[in-house]
Enzyme design. Structure first.
Site, PDB file in Angstrom:
ATOM      1  N   PRO A 138       0.604  -5.057   4.751  1.00 39.10           N
ATOM      2  CA  PRO A 138       1.844  -5.836   4.753  1.00 39.10           C
ATOM      3  C   PRO A 138       3.121  -5.004   4.777  1.00 39.10           C
ATOM      4  CG  PRO A 138       0.993  -5.688   2.530  1.00 39.10           C
ATOM      5  CD  PRO A 138      -0.010  -4.984   3.411  1.00 39.10           C
ATOM      6  N   GLU A 139       2.999  -3.698   4.970  1.00 38.72           N
ATOM      7  CA  GLU A 139       4.185  -2.836   4.896  1.00 38.72           C
ATOM      8  C   GLU A 139       5.311  -3.274   5.824  1.00 38.72           C
ATOM      9  OE1 GLU A 139       0.718  -0.106   3.717  1.00 38.72           O
ATOM     10  OE2 GLU A 139       1.070  -1.850   4.998  1.00 38.72           O
ATOM     11  N   VAL A 140       4.955  -3.768   7.021  1.00 40.92           N
ATOM     12  CA  VAL A 140       5.972  -4.165   7.990  1.00 40.92           C
ATOM     13  C   VAL A 140       6.861  -5.289   7.455  1.00 40.92           C
ATOM     14  CG1 VAL A 140       4.557  -5.899   9.188  1.00 40.92           C
ATOM     15  CG2 VAL A 140       6.316  -4.625  10.452  1.00 40.92           C
ATOM     16  N   VAL A 142       8.249  -5.500   4.627  1.00 37.26           N
ATOM     17  CA  VAL A 142       9.359  -4.988   3.814  1.00 37.26           C
ATOM     18  C   VAL A 142      10.063  -3.831   4.524  1.00 37.26           C
ATOM     19  CG1 VAL A 142       8.388  -5.750   1.620  1.00 37.26           C
ATOM     20  CG2 VAL A 142       7.801  -3.475   2.493  1.00 37.26           C
ATOM     21  N   LEU A 144       8.710  -1.347   6.190  1.00 32.01           N
ATOM     22  CA  LEU A 144       7.988  -0.076   6.177  1.00 32.01           C
ATOM     23  C   LEU A 144       6.880  -0.102   7.231  1.00 32.01           C
ATOM     24  CD1 LEU A 144       7.751   0.464   2.303  1.00 32.01           C
ATOM     25  CD2 LEU A 144       9.272   1.645   3.909  1.00 32.01           C
TER      26      LEU A 144
END
Length: 264
Positions: A138-140, A142, A144
């Protein structure tokens, strides 16, 4: 001895539990340091033949990096790159430790594995997951990108599947994870512990020397030309065939009995 993990050994299996359930077992620098210490303990212990890595509770195997800690570091103006110490950083040391373990490691997923937690699971040799577990990067969401774990995931997953994870940030089921190469087995939650224990016992009964040298060879040939791979593997096979464990294994096979491997 540890504050963020639990380390236990029984029946030739070292069980390492990420133990920050209230924080969804997020990876702090302290947890990584303790994990690395536990890896070294397991590696050095001749009584340990297999490692099982899991997380406390059923909510999360590991939720990845502690974003609160990352935010504090940014607020303080600190970064690994600024310090010129990337190779000394906790994430670098953690993800590069797996090929050097010398012993098989099984990830037991009773909870979700996301972000760095998914990388942690994928870095293990085998992954057994409960059927209701979800996986994702799920980094994308936030702003990232799964930079560190991309090196791990890309070794397990074809590019089209990897990009879907990276671009959408959406979670997939454990069954989908098995289909794309992130998970070895998916079992009903009620059968998770029994299956992990069975798998660990099966592997622990093999020659620890054969397991170590074979596992080391697996990582040693990665990315090398075919001729170099075959040369290295042939050399390892000749050396392994001369060991006491190999001789015991062949003798036991001819005598139709279970081998008694001593790791020599």
């Amino acid at each position: 001895m540890y504050e963020t993990i639990v380390y236990e050994v029984a029946e030739r299996v070292a069980r390492i539990t990420l133990n920050r359930p209230d924080a969804r077992n997020a990876l702090s620098d302290q947890m990584i340091d303790e994990l690395l210490d536990a890896f070294e303990r397991a590696k050095a212990d001749d009584g340990v033949r297999v490692i099982v890595l899991t997380g406390a509770g059923e909510r999360a195997f590991c939720a990845g990096a502690d974003l609160g800690g990352l935010g504090r570091a940014q607020a303080d103006g600190r970064s690994v790159a600024d310090a010129g110490a990337i190779r000394e950083s906790a994430p670098f040391r953690l993800f590069t430790a797996f090929p050097k373990l010398g012993k098989p490691i099984i990830a037991r997923l009773a909870g979700h594995a996301v972000a760095g937690g998914l990388g942690l699971a994928a870095a293990c040799d085998l992954v057994v997951a409960a059927d209701d577990v979800k996986l994702g990067t799920p980094e994308v969401n936030v702003g990232l990108w799964p930079m560190m774990i991309m090196a791990i995931i890309n070794r397990n997953v074809a590019p089209k599947h990897a990009f879907r994870l990276y671009y959408t940030g959406q979670r997939i089921t454990a069954a989908e994870g098995r289909e794309i190469g992130l998970v070895t087995e998916v079992v009903p939650r009620a059968e998770l512990d029994a299956r992990v224990d069975e798998l660990a016992r099966t592997i622990a009964a093999k020659s620890p020397l054969g397991l170590r040298r074979g596992r080391d060879a697996f990582f040693a040939i990665e990315g090398r030309p075919l001729e170099d791979q075959v040369e290295h593997l042939l050399s390892e096979l000749v050396g392994l065939a001369a060991t006491e464990d190999a001789k015991e294994g062949i003798t036991a096979f001819l005598e139709n009995r279970a081998p008694d491997f001593q790791g020599r």
